[in-house]
Write an enzyme that holds these catalytic residues in place. Structure first.
Site, PDB file in Angstrom:
ATOM      1  N   CYS A 178       0.810  -1.221   0.000  1.00  0.00           N
ATOM      2  CA  CYS A 178       0.000   0.000   0.000  1.00  0.00           C
ATOM      3  C   CYS A 178       0.845   1.274   0.000  1.00  0.00           C
ATOM      4  O   CYS A 178       0.482   2.262  -0.657  1.00  0.00           O
ATOM      5  CB  CYS A 178      -0.972  -0.008   1.176  1.00  0.00           C
ATOM      6  SG  CYS A 178      -0.226  -0.253   2.793  1.00  0.00           S
ATOM      7  N   ASP A 208      -7.516   5.633  -1.432  1.00  0.00           N
ATOM      8  CA  ASP A 208      -7.200   4.389  -0.720  1.00  0.00           C
ATOM      9  C   ASP A 208      -6.668   3.335  -1.689  1.00  0.00           C
ATOM     10  O   ASP A 208      -7.348   2.959  -2.643  1.00  0.00           O
ATOM     11  CB  ASP A 208      -8.470   3.877  -0.042  1.00  0.00           C
ATOM     12  CG  ASP A 208      -8.189   2.794   0.992  1.00  0.00           C
ATOM     13  OD1 ASP A 208      -7.033   2.335   1.068  1.00  0.00           O
ATOM     14  OD2 ASP A 208      -9.121   2.418   1.724  1.00  0.00           O
ATOM     15  N   HIS A 242      -6.108   0.245  -0.833  1.00  0.00           N
ATOM     16  CA  HIS A 242      -6.481  -1.075  -0.317  1.00  0.00           C
ATOM     17  C   HIS A 242      -7.699  -1.649  -1.049  1.00  0.00           C
ATOM     18  O   HIS A 242      -8.750  -1.902  -0.459  1.00  0.00           O
ATOM     19  CB  HIS A 242      -6.770  -1.000   1.181  1.00  0.00           C
ATOM     20  CG  HIS A 242      -5.594  -0.573   1.991  1.00  0.00           C
ATOM     21  ND1 HIS A 242      -5.328   0.751   2.287  1.00  0.00           N
ATOM     22  CD2 HIS A 242      -4.603  -1.287   2.567  1.00  0.00           C
ATOM     23  CE1 HIS A 242      -4.228   0.837   3.012  1.00  0.00           C
ATOM     24  NE2 HIS A 242      -3.765  -0.388   3.195  1.00  0.00           N
TER      25      HIS A 242
END
Length: 469
Positions: free
Chosen positions: A111, A356, A358
């Site tokens: 990430c 994000d 993820h």
């Protein structure tokens, strides 16, 4: 025979692991993001208001609205278009094995590298397309609601498990979706062919820029290239990468052999200090590709690893982060929550706006001229409280020329000027070169990467100082 059995077991384990990642990292949006109509929204140096002038008499009734329910009042649509035009890099799977490993996915560990790629992509957008550029398809992206993502994850889980069964034959499927459908921006014939040609050229720049971040070994700024540089810093594929280490890895842009990247390079601050003469020298340096780039014309991406607290971010720095994200030359912050990297791009009131990484997506072959762009753009912003921000982060700035840097350094100097309340600035700017100060001559190469190291000869300790020695 036994070896073949072991290989089958490993393949089955890999498929189940991939299936688990598909489910785990598809719950990216568990709830709708709410925005206030009464407060301005800042996104990478731009300010947006969601209320229109006619809403002035009804402010008392206006509350917080879910992002997907915000009507097109004020310049909310401009914010939608701007946010969705930023390049979104997320977890991927089923790409070629990464250097030094057999991993074909970065789910669960990559990430911070993905957030670094997003920051780098934003710098390249400023460099090649400008801050006002937006993607023509930005408002046509499919909403990434939880139900849609979960349904897709379940479908992939079933497909993965079915393919593990004996005798199952996977039907042939196209490896990619059709390319984006370009639309004219409401123009007329009077606008002329020149404007249309310019728009087409910008779309080509956009596609080329995204391809540099592809998950293939030959992509100049792709995950494979970043992992390869990480090996030189002692990091393996599958390791956790912190924001300071990723800042150094992002210097991959200065080693790129792509002629289009010869006009931009990167600088990473030392010991939370930016040395003005070093940045100016880099502006005037020759490119790695040895192309005929004139002096003073190389842009510089300035990366500043900082620590804004000890175990958690000191509230005294919240306004500083807001001020930084309000600057037009800021390209965001690599940070997020503890061990959950996020690309911080803006704020509203006491909440950060972020992108994000993820979310696990399938591999896209960017070597194809018509590869789909949709999965590289996110239509839905997310927010988190400033109080949840991890203190370790890297701040990024973009400087086009030496003249630009003179203005940038002046603005940052005013911002970083300590007050009675803020005794310890997040970082400092100093005249001259770093070598003139020789602050880290006794440090090992590994410790030079740590942003919270201070010179032992002049370091002081106090109850109010969070800096660790």
């Amino acid at each position: 025979m036994e070896n073949k059995g072991d290989e089958d077991v490993e393949k089955l384990k890999t498929k189940f692991r991939s299936a688990w990642h598909n489910v785990k990292y598809s719950w990216a949006l568990k709830s709708k993001t709410s925005f206030s109509r009464n407060s301005p929204v800042f996104l990478l140096g731009k300010c947006y208001h969601f209320k229109a002038e006619e809403d002035e008499d009804t402010l008392a009734e206006a509350g917080r609205e879910a992002w997907n329910e915000v009507p097109h009042r004020g310049n909310a649509e401009s914010f939608r278009r701007d946010f969705a035009s930023r390049v979104w890099l997320t977890y991927r799977e089923e790409f070629p094995p990464l250097p030094g490993s057999t991993l074909t996915s970065d789910c669960g560990w990559g990430c911070m590298l993905r957030t670094g790629q997003m920051m780098l992509a934003q710098a390249l957008i400023l460099h090649f397309l400008g801050r006002d550029w937006t993607w023509s398809e930005a408002l046509n992206l499919e909403s990434l609601d939880t139900g849609t993502r979960t349904a897709r994850a379940a479908q992939r889980l079933v497909a993965t498990l079915e393919s593990s069964l004996p005798g199952y034959q996977d039907p042939k499927r196209p490896r990619s979706l059709p390319g984006p459908r370009l639309q004219a921006q409401g123009g007329s014939q009077s606008q002329g062919a020149a404007e249309e040609a310019d728009g087409h050229l910008r779309e080509l720049y956009h596609r080329t820029l995204v391809s540099w971040f592809g998950d293939i070994p030959g992509a100049q700024l792709g995950l494979h290239s970043l992992v390869r540089l990480g090996l030189e810093l002692g990091k393996q594929a599958g390791d956790w990468y912190g924001p300071a280490v990723v800042a150094h890895i992002l210097k991959a842009v200065e080693q790129a052999t792509e002629p289009g990247l010869a006009s931009i390079t990167a600088y990473v601050s030392h010991d939370c200090t930016v040395y003005n003469a070093d940045v100016i020298d880099i502006h005037r340096s020759k490119s790695f590709a040895q192309t005929s780039i004139p002096l003073d014309s190389r842009a510089v991406i300035i990366l500043v690893p900082v620590r804004l607290g000890e175990d958690k971010t000191n509230p005294e720095y919240f306004n500083f982060v807001k001020s930084v994200l309000s600057l037009e030359f800021c390209i965001g912050v690599l940070g997020g929550k503890h061990e959950q990297a996020r690309y911080l791009v803006g704020f509203q009131d006491d909440s950060l706006i972020y992108m994000d990484p993820h979310y696990c997506q399938s591999f896209v072959d960017v070597s194809k001229s018509t590869f789909p762009l949709q999965s590289y753009h996110c239509p839905s912003p997310k927010k988190m409280p400033f109080a949840n921000m991890d203190p370790s982060c890297t701040i990024g700035f973009y400087s086009r020329t030496v003249q630009d840097y003179d203005r940038i350094s002046q603005e940052l100097s005013k911002l970083l000027r300590p007050s009675v309340r803020d005794k310890y600035p997040a970082f400092t700017l100093l005249a001259g070169h770093g070598r003139d100060y020789d602050l880290s001559s006794s440090l090992t190469p590994e410790k030079r990467e740590w942003p919270f190291i201070r010179d032992p000869c002049r370091a002081t300790t106090s109850m109010g100082d969070f800096v660790l020695l």
